[in-house]
Design a protein around this motif. Sequence first.
Motif, PDB file in Angstrom:
ATOM      1  N   VAL A 160       0.815  -1.218   0.000  1.00 17.12           N
ATOM      2  CA  VAL A 160       0.000   0.000   0.000  1.00 17.12           C
ATOM      3  C   VAL A 160       0.849   1.269   0.000  1.00 17.12           C
ATOM      4  CG1 VAL A 160      -1.879  -1.152   1.210  1.00 17.12           C
ATOM      5  CG2 VAL A 160      -0.185   0.130   2.519  1.00 17.12           C
ATOM      6  N   LEU A 161       2.172   1.122   0.020  1.00 21.36           N
ATOM      7  CA  LEU A 161       3.043   2.290   0.110  1.00 21.36           C
ATOM      8  C   LEU A 161       3.505   2.801  -1.241  1.00 21.36           C
ATOM      9  CD1 LEU A 161       5.165   1.326   3.257  1.00 21.36           C
ATOM     10  CD2 LEU A 161       3.122   2.758   3.117  1.00 21.36           C
ATOM     11  N   GLY A 162       3.068   2.141  -2.297  1.00 26.22           N
ATOM     12  CA  GLY A 162       3.314   2.643  -3.649  1.00 26.22           C
ATOM     13  C   GLY A 162       4.771   2.926  -3.952  1.00 26.22           C
ATOM     14  N   ASN A 163       5.013   4.110  -4.510  1.00 25.05           N
ATOM     15  CA  ASN A 163       6.370   4.496  -4.917  1.00 25.05           C
ATOM     16  C   ASN A 163       7.100   5.328  -3.870  1.00 25.05           C
ATOM     17  OD1 ASN A 163       6.137   3.244  -7.488  1.00 25.05           O
ATOM     18  ND2 ASN A 163       4.969   4.997  -8.249  1.00 25.05           N
ATOM     19  N   TYR A 164       6.516   5.460  -2.683  1.00 23.86           N
ATOM     20  CA  TYR A 164       7.189   6.213  -1.629  1.00 23.86           C
ATOM     21  C   TYR A 164       8.419   5.443  -1.158  1.00 23.86           C
ATOM     22  CZ  TYR A 164       2.579   8.464  -1.435  1.00 23.86           C
ATOM     23  OH  TYR A 164       1.389   9.114  -1.749  1.00 23.86           O
ATOM     24  N   ARG A 165       9.584   6.043  -1.288  1.00 27.28           N
ATOM     25  CA  ARG A 165      10.823   5.348  -0.930  1.00 27.28           C
ATOM     26  C   ARG A 165      11.286   5.652   0.487  1.00 27.28           C
ATOM     27  NH1 ARG A 165      10.396   1.368  -3.153  1.00 27.28           N
ATOM     28  NH2 ARG A 165      12.491   0.868  -2.418  1.00 27.28           N
ATOM     29  N   LYS A 166      10.905   6.796   1.026  1.00 22.31           N
ATOM     30  CA  LYS A 166      11.289   7.174   2.382  1.00 22.31           C
ATOM     31  C   LYS A 166      10.017   7.587   3.124  1.00 22.31           C
ATOM     32  CE  LYS A 166      14.448  10.254   4.909  1.00 22.31           C
ATOM     33  NZ  LYS A 166      15.490  11.324   4.756  1.00 22.31           N
ATOM     34  N   VAL A 167       9.642   6.792   4.107  1.00 28.61           N
ATOM     35  CA  VAL A 167       8.361   6.975   4.793  1.00 28.61           C
ATOM     36  C   VAL A 167       8.605   7.222   6.280  1.00 28.61           C
ATOM     37  CG1 VAL A 167       6.146   5.917   5.361  1.00 28.61           C
ATOM     38  CG2 VAL A 167       7.203   5.475   3.128  1.00 28.61           C
ATOM     39  N   LEU A 168       7.968   8.264   6.809  1.00 32.44           N
ATOM     40  CA  LEU A 168       8.056   8.587   8.232  1.00 32.44           C
ATOM     41  C   LEU A 168       6.776   8.137   8.927  1.00 32.44           C
ATOM     42  CD1 LEU A 168       9.431  10.108  10.632  1.00 32.44           C
ATOM     43  CD2 LEU A 168       8.178  12.140   9.892  1.00 32.44           C
ATOM     44  N   VAL A 169       6.924   7.399  10.018  1.00 33.74           N
ATOM     45  CA  VAL A 169       5.784   6.946  10.805  1.00 33.74           C
ATOM     46  C   VAL A 169       5.789   7.668  12.150  1.00 33.74           C
ATOM     47  CG1 VAL A 169       4.557   4.972  11.768  1.00 33.74           C
ATOM     48  CG2 VAL A 169       6.016   4.667   9.749  1.00 33.74           C
ATOM     49  N   VAL A 170       4.669   8.276  12.503  1.00 33.38           N
ATOM     50  CA  VAL A 170       4.531   8.887  13.823  1.00 33.38           C
ATOM     51  C   VAL A 170       4.123   7.787  14.799  1.00 33.38           C
ATOM     52  CG1 VAL A 170       3.337  10.579  15.237  1.00 33.38           C
ATOM     53  CG2 VAL A 170       3.888  11.117  12.850  1.00 33.38           C
ATOM     54  N   VAL A 171       5.051   7.408  15.672  1.00 35.40           N
ATOM     55  CA  VAL A 171       4.767   6.390  16.686  1.00 35.40           C
ATOM     56  C   VAL A 171       4.174   7.130  17.883  1.00 35.40           C
ATOM     57  CG1 VAL A 171       5.709   4.500  18.061  1.00 35.40           C
ATOM     58  CG2 VAL A 171       6.697   5.021  15.812  1.00 35.40           C
ATOM     59  N   CYS A 172       2.849   7.282  17.855  1.00 34.30           N
ATOM     60  CA  CYS A 172       2.176   8.201  18.776  1.00 34.30           C
ATOM     61  C   CYS A 172       2.112   7.676  20.199  1.00 34.30           C
ATOM     62  CB  CYS A 172       0.788   8.553  18.269  1.00 34.30           C
ATOM     63  SG  CYS A 172      -0.245   7.131  17.864  1.00 34.30           S
TER      64      CYS A 172
END
Length: 304
Positions: free
Chosen positions: A275-287
Amino acid sequence: MPLHIQTPLIESRPMSLAAGRSIWLKLDALQPCGSFKLRGVGHACELHHARGARHFVSSSGGNAGLAVAFAGRSLGVPVTVVVPETTSERARQLLRLEDAKVIVHGGSWQEANQLAQTLVGANDAFIHPFDDPLLWTGHASLIDEVAAAGCKPDALILSVGGGGLLSGVVEGLKRNGWDDVPVLAVETTGAASFHAAVEAGHTVELPALSSIATSLGAKRVAEQALECARSHPVESHLVTDREALQACERFLADHRLLVEPACGAALALAYKAEVLGNYRKVLVVVCGGATATLEQIQLWLAAQ
């Protein structure tokens, strides 16, 4: 000094390998009260205190209430938190550990909130759990820290409950000139008030909440959250309770950090390469989430 701390920003090797791309984590689960909420709540409490407030009132059975209680204790201001009957005994105990007065009322947050509003006196300040511009400005500091580190992502993943985090993150992206960074906003299927609003084109009230991710349990998302979807690239995503719970367990194994199912929703999406497509650098907010226990997560999983 603000009441919140600057949290670590790390690249996750296990998640990067699983997703087939670079996954970065903003670890706001490490805030003193256990969640990102302290950014906005702390900002609001400090301002109200400076303006003369001598008592804070909040309505929350979870992370927002804990943030208000922590802020009040830090500032020397008494705090009353009204929680619904569904609030766990662990959450009530954590609130009392922060010296908050806890009032239990009603079967939902909406009912608890109605009572809380009646308790606000002339020298008091009401601290909303998610729908307040002061909160959004405080939450935006999360993006300021990421920008200061020079870590611009191709996309950002976060969980959505009432919409306070989403509103703050979009504010932070805009004020740092990152208008081109899309936000992947994740909810569980039983608490998807933001998804319903996006589909309808206006906020709607869900008839009921059925997700175990109770921190995402706002029957109606803040109007500002929907405005963010209109003014910024925001994608609405849904995961199941089971996927959120499994992500909590997997994240604990990967990073030795226990978070609640509401946070697991965002992590579940990060683990899904498809589901992340072509995004190569993804930031996740670990809330984060201070009320989670491994035993409870495992019991919920067994019941799925």
